[in-house]
Design a protein around this motif. Structure first.
Motif, PDB file in Angstrom:
ATOM      1  N   LEU A 166       0.807  -1.221   0.000  1.00  0.00           N
ATOM      2  CA  LEU A 166       0.000   0.000   0.000  1.00  0.00           C
ATOM      3  C   LEU A 166       0.842   1.275   0.000  1.00  0.00           C
ATOM      4  O   LEU A 166       0.417   2.297  -0.546  1.00  0.00           O
ATOM      5  CB  LEU A 166      -0.942   0.019   1.212  1.00  0.00           C
ATOM      6  CG  LEU A 166      -2.029  -1.066   1.263  1.00  0.00           C
ATOM      7  CD1 LEU A 166      -2.853  -0.922   2.538  1.00  0.00           C
ATOM      8  CD2 LEU A 166      -2.926  -1.000   0.031  1.00  0.00           C
ATOM      9  N   LEU A 167       2.046   1.214   0.600  1.00  0.00           N
ATOM     10  CA  LEU A 167       2.829   2.434   0.778  1.00  0.00           C
ATOM     11  C   LEU A 167       4.165   2.434   0.034  1.00  0.00           C
ATOM     12  O   LEU A 167       4.808   3.469  -0.058  1.00  0.00           O
ATOM     13  CB  LEU A 167       3.066   2.683   2.278  1.00  0.00           C
ATOM     14  CG  LEU A 167       1.793   2.825   3.134  1.00  0.00           C
ATOM     15  CD1 LEU A 167       2.154   2.945   4.613  1.00  0.00           C
ATOM     16  CD2 LEU A 167       0.979   4.034   2.692  1.00  0.00           C
ATOM     17  N   GLY A 168       4.635   1.268  -0.461  1.00  0.00           N
ATOM     18  CA  GLY A 168       5.809   1.241  -1.320  1.00  0.00           C
ATOM     19  C   GLY A 168       7.137   0.960  -0.628  1.00  0.00           C
ATOM     20  O   GLY A 168       7.215   0.705   0.575  1.00  0.00           O
ATOM     21  N   GLU A 169       8.215   1.038  -1.430  1.00  0.00           N
ATOM     22  CA  GLU A 169       9.546   0.621  -0.998  1.00  0.00           C
ATOM     23  C   GLU A 169      10.118   1.512   0.101  1.00  0.00           C
ATOM     24  O   GLU A 169      10.768   1.029   1.035  1.00  0.00           O
ATOM     25  CB  GLU A 169      10.491   0.612  -2.204  1.00  0.00           C
ATOM     26  CG  GLU A 169      11.838  -0.055  -1.937  1.00  0.00           C
ATOM     27  CD  GLU A 169      12.689  -0.155  -3.190  1.00  0.00           C
ATOM     28  OE1 GLU A 169      13.088  -1.274  -3.540  1.00  0.00           O
ATOM     29  OE2 GLU A 169      12.960   0.890  -3.811  1.00  0.00           O
ATOM     30  N   THR A 170       9.882   2.820   0.028  1.00  0.00           N
ATOM     31  CA  THR A 170      10.424   3.731   1.038  1.00  0.00           C
ATOM     32  C   THR A 170       9.824   3.451   2.419  1.00  0.00           C
ATOM     33  O   THR A 170      10.532   3.405   3.430  1.00  0.00           O
ATOM     34  CB  THR A 170      10.164   5.194   0.648  1.00  0.00           C
ATOM     35  OG1 THR A 170      10.799   5.467  -0.603  1.00  0.00           O
ATOM     36  CG2 THR A 170      10.723   6.148   1.695  1.00  0.00           C
ATOM     37  N   ALA A 171       8.506   3.278   2.458  1.00  0.00           N
ATOM     38  CA  ALA A 171       7.842   2.965   3.717  1.00  0.00           C
ATOM     39  C   ALA A 171       8.328   1.618   4.255  1.00  0.00           C
ATOM     40  O   ALA A 171       8.516   1.452   5.468  1.00  0.00           O
ATOM     41  CB  ALA A 171       6.327   2.941   3.533  1.00  0.00           C
ATOM     42  N   TYR A 172       8.559   0.660   3.348  1.00  0.00           N
ATOM     43  CA  TYR A 172       9.043  -0.651   3.790  1.00  0.00           C
ATOM     44  C   TYR A 172      10.456  -0.538   4.344  1.00  0.00           C
ATOM     45  O   TYR A 172      10.823  -1.219   5.313  1.00  0.00           O
ATOM     46  CB  TYR A 172       9.013  -1.658   2.638  1.00  0.00           C
ATOM     47  CG  TYR A 172       9.098  -3.079   3.121  1.00  0.00           C
ATOM     48  CD1 TYR A 172       7.948  -3.771   3.496  1.00  0.00           C
ATOM     49  CD2 TYR A 172      10.328  -3.727   3.261  1.00  0.00           C
ATOM     50  CE1 TYR A 172       8.028  -5.065   3.979  1.00  0.00           C
ATOM     51  CE2 TYR A 172      10.412  -5.013   3.739  1.00  0.00           C
ATOM     52  CZ  TYR A 172       9.255  -5.676   4.097  1.00  0.00           C
ATOM     53  OH  TYR A 172       9.336  -6.947   4.599  1.00  0.00           O
ATOM     54  N   ALA A 173      11.276   0.334   3.736  1.00  0.00           N
ATOM     55  CA  ALA A 173      12.621   0.568   4.257  1.00  0.00           C
ATOM     56  C   ALA A 173      12.562   1.177   5.658  1.00  0.00           C
ATOM     57  O   ALA A 173      13.369   0.846   6.536  1.00  0.00           O
ATOM     58  CB  ALA A 173      13.391   1.483   3.311  1.00  0.00           C
ATOM     59  N   ALA A 174      11.581   2.056   5.892  1.00  0.00           N
ATOM     60  CA  ALA A 174      11.402   2.654   7.222  1.00  0.00           C
ATOM     61  C   ALA A 174      11.027   1.577   8.242  1.00  0.00           C
ATOM     62  O   ALA A 174      11.510   1.581   9.382  1.00  0.00           O
ATOM     63  CB  ALA A 174      10.322   3.735   7.174  1.00  0.00           C
ATOM     64  N   LEU A 175      10.167   0.641   7.827  1.00  0.00           N
ATOM     65  CA  LEU A 175       9.801  -0.470   8.703  1.00  0.00           C
ATOM     66  C   LEU A 175      11.022  -1.335   9.013  1.00  0.00           C
ATOM     67  O   LEU A 175      11.208  -1.782  10.153  1.00  0.00           O
ATOM     68  CB  LEU A 175       8.701  -1.312   8.051  1.00  0.00           C
ATOM     69  CG  LEU A 175       8.224  -2.524   8.853  1.00  0.00           C
ATOM     70  CD1 LEU A 175       7.554  -2.087  10.151  1.00  0.00           C
ATOM     71  CD2 LEU A 175       7.253  -3.374   8.021  1.00  0.00           C
ATOM     72  N   THR A 176      11.867  -1.557   7.999  1.00  0.00           N
ATOM     73  CA  THR A 176      13.086  -2.344   8.194  1.00  0.00           C
ATOM     74  C   THR A 176      14.004  -1.692   9.222  1.00  0.00           C
ATOM     75  O   THR A 176      14.583  -2.363  10.079  1.00  0.00           O
ATOM     76  CB  THR A 176      13.841  -2.508   6.861  1.00  0.00           C
ATOM     77  OG1 THR A 176      12.991  -3.171   5.914  1.00  0.00           O
ATOM     78  CG2 THR A 176      15.115  -3.328   7.051  1.00  0.00           C
ATOM     79  N   ASN A 177      14.142  -0.358   9.144  1.00  0.00           N
ATOM     80  CA  ASN A 177      14.976   0.340  10.113  1.00  0.00           C
ATOM     81  C   ASN A 177      14.378   0.325  11.513  1.00  0.00           C
ATOM     82  O   ASN A 177      15.098   0.406  12.511  1.00  0.00           O
ATOM     83  CB  ASN A 177      15.204   1.791   9.676  1.00  0.00           C
ATOM     84  CG  ASN A 177      16.600   2.008   9.135  1.00  0.00           C
ATOM     85  OD1 ASN A 177      16.773   2.232   7.944  1.00  0.00           O
ATOM     86  ND2 ASN A 177      17.613   1.920   9.988  1.00  0.00           N
TER      87      ASN A 177
END
Length: 450
Positions: A44-55
């Protein structure tokens, strides 16, 4: 409260299965619970949001590991008291540990909220995801008391041989999160996923409290509080909490290294972490189950039974992990696209599992021996093993290999090497401790007879 399973007199395979399978089911539900956030955020929110979740993930893992580890220290003491048949001591341990758990978890919440920004800076969080990660974590921390108390009550139930209820609690929590996530993300964006998580965790804890109140499984009276047990909780709980936290600390360090290779690499590492739960959770279930089982066997001075449980766990655990590892390695690239539609990320995920591969069977062997050490009341020795291969081996080796020509694949190679060393070290230490305790008890019995 009577134990659900007689680990000392019952059939070894049946007792182990009765304890491990519900724990494994609960952990796979926990995996589904965590995957819900990842799938909704990535799609729903894309790669950048997923990177934020990873961090954000290393911090969440550390906090969860502290809760699981500290409450596992309670399991060690309770299991041994139950195995020895000390009812009054058991009741006092439960009340004292509950009060301690509430105070400790609230303290951790306050400290973590205050230190969020410097922690994220330490993790080398990219500027473009810093604000997202900080907001997500600040909301997540509001539910940490619920997370901690959930871990506490499941640890108490495990001590008595009851691991089934954890499955029902996790199922409810997973379904709630799955339903609430898209709704809150739609109205609140990335922060909505954190709100949904906090709400589902709180409702799960309420469900557990209602169950305990209805069943009246044990008495909770403040008059049973005994401060003399607090040092014991510290002695057993701190090494156990640190032990559980070390993999998360290592993950945080590796995340900071991977962040230097770009957003796609960071997203890919987040995906590998989610897929790895399929391979880590059976090992963790064996670790937690053996802590309770070996604890009761040690309390009852039945080291012959302890040895049987270890042997059966090693055989069945290795077979299960070998099958699961092959499945994940073969399907890692298509599975990657379920989280984020990115070919660069999928390529990194595929290479990761090809390199690490066999390490998951070795990790299962390691966890069987570490759980046995915990059950024998030696969490400090278990901790030493963890420090050896995560802090002394994996982290420095990952930095060296990634900075000297091997690149990101050097990080993955360091992970594999640490798994190999871990299995060998844990096996040696657990077998030596089992032999020492058996010899000490034999000498004690002979001295009493004389």
């Amino acid at each position: 409260m009577k134990t659900k399973i007689d680990f000392i007199k019952g059939n070894t395979k049946h007792c182990l299965a009765a304890m491990v399978l519900p724990l494994m089911a609960a952990m796979f539900l926990n995996m589904a619970y965590n995957l819900v956030d990842s799938l909704w955020i990535g799609n729903l929110l894309g790669e950048t949001a997923y990177a934020a979740l990873t961090n954000s993930t290393p911090i969440i893992l550390i906090l969860s590991s502290v809760a699981m580890g500290a409450t596992n220290g309670v399991t060690i003491l309770l299991s041994q008291a139950i195995g020895a048949g000390y009812q009054e001591k058991t009741d006092q341990l439960i009340v004292t540990s509950l009060v301690t758990a509430i105070i400790f978890s609230l303290g951790v919440t306050v400290l973590a909220e205050a230190a969020l920004k410097p922690i994220l800076v330490f993790l080398n969080t990219p500027d473009e995801v810093m604000q997202l990660a900080r907001q997500y974590l600040s909301i997540y921390l509001l539910g940490y008391l619920a997370v901690y108390l959930y871990c506490y009550f499941t640890a108490v139930l495990r001590s008595f041989g009851n691991s089934v209820f954890q499955v029902a609690a996790m199922l409810i929590c997973t379904l709630l999160n799955a339903a609430l996530d898209p709704l809150f993300i739609h109205f609140m964006g990335f922060n909505g996923a954190a709100v949904a998580t906090v709400l589902s965790q709180t409702l799960c804890l309420i469900f557990m409290l209602l169950y305990l109140y209805k069943k009246q499984l044990f008495n909770l009276h403040l008059s049973l509080f005994n401060k003399k047990f607090i040092p014991l909780f510290i002695i057993k709980g701190v090494p156990s909490a640190f032990q559980q936290s070390i993999p998360a600390i290592s993950t945080g360090f590796l995340t900071s290294l991977v962040a230097g290779y770009g957003i796609s690499a960071l997203a890919a590492y987040g995906i590998t972490g989610k897929l790895e739960t399929i391979l880590f959770y059976p090992a963790m279930a064996l670790n937690m189950a053996l802590t309770s089982i070996i604890g009761q066997c040690a309390g009852g001075k039945r080291y012959d039974r302890a040895k049987e449980y270890i042997k059966v766990s090693l055989i069945y655990g290795s077979v299960v992990l070998a099958v699961l590892s092959v499945c994940v390695i073969c399907f890692s690239r298509p599975l990657s696209h379920l989280f984020v539609d990115s070919e660069p990320a999928a390529d990194i995920v595929g290479i990761y599992f090809k390199i690490v591969g066999i390490g998951y069977v070795l990790n299962t062997i390691t966890n069987c021996f570490l759980g046995s050490l915990n059950g024998m009341g030696r969490p400090a020795k278990s901790l030493l093993c963890m420090i050896l291969y995560y802090i002394i081996i994996r982290m420095p080796l990952a930095w060296i290999l990634s900075h000297y020509n091997a690149g990101i694949n050097g990080i993955w190679t360091a992970v594999l090497i640490s798994h190999i060393i871990a299995a060998a070290a844990a096996a040696v230490m657990a077998n030596r401790e089992l032999f020492k305790q058996k010899q000490a008890d034999t000498a004690s019995i002979q001295s009493t007879v004389q």
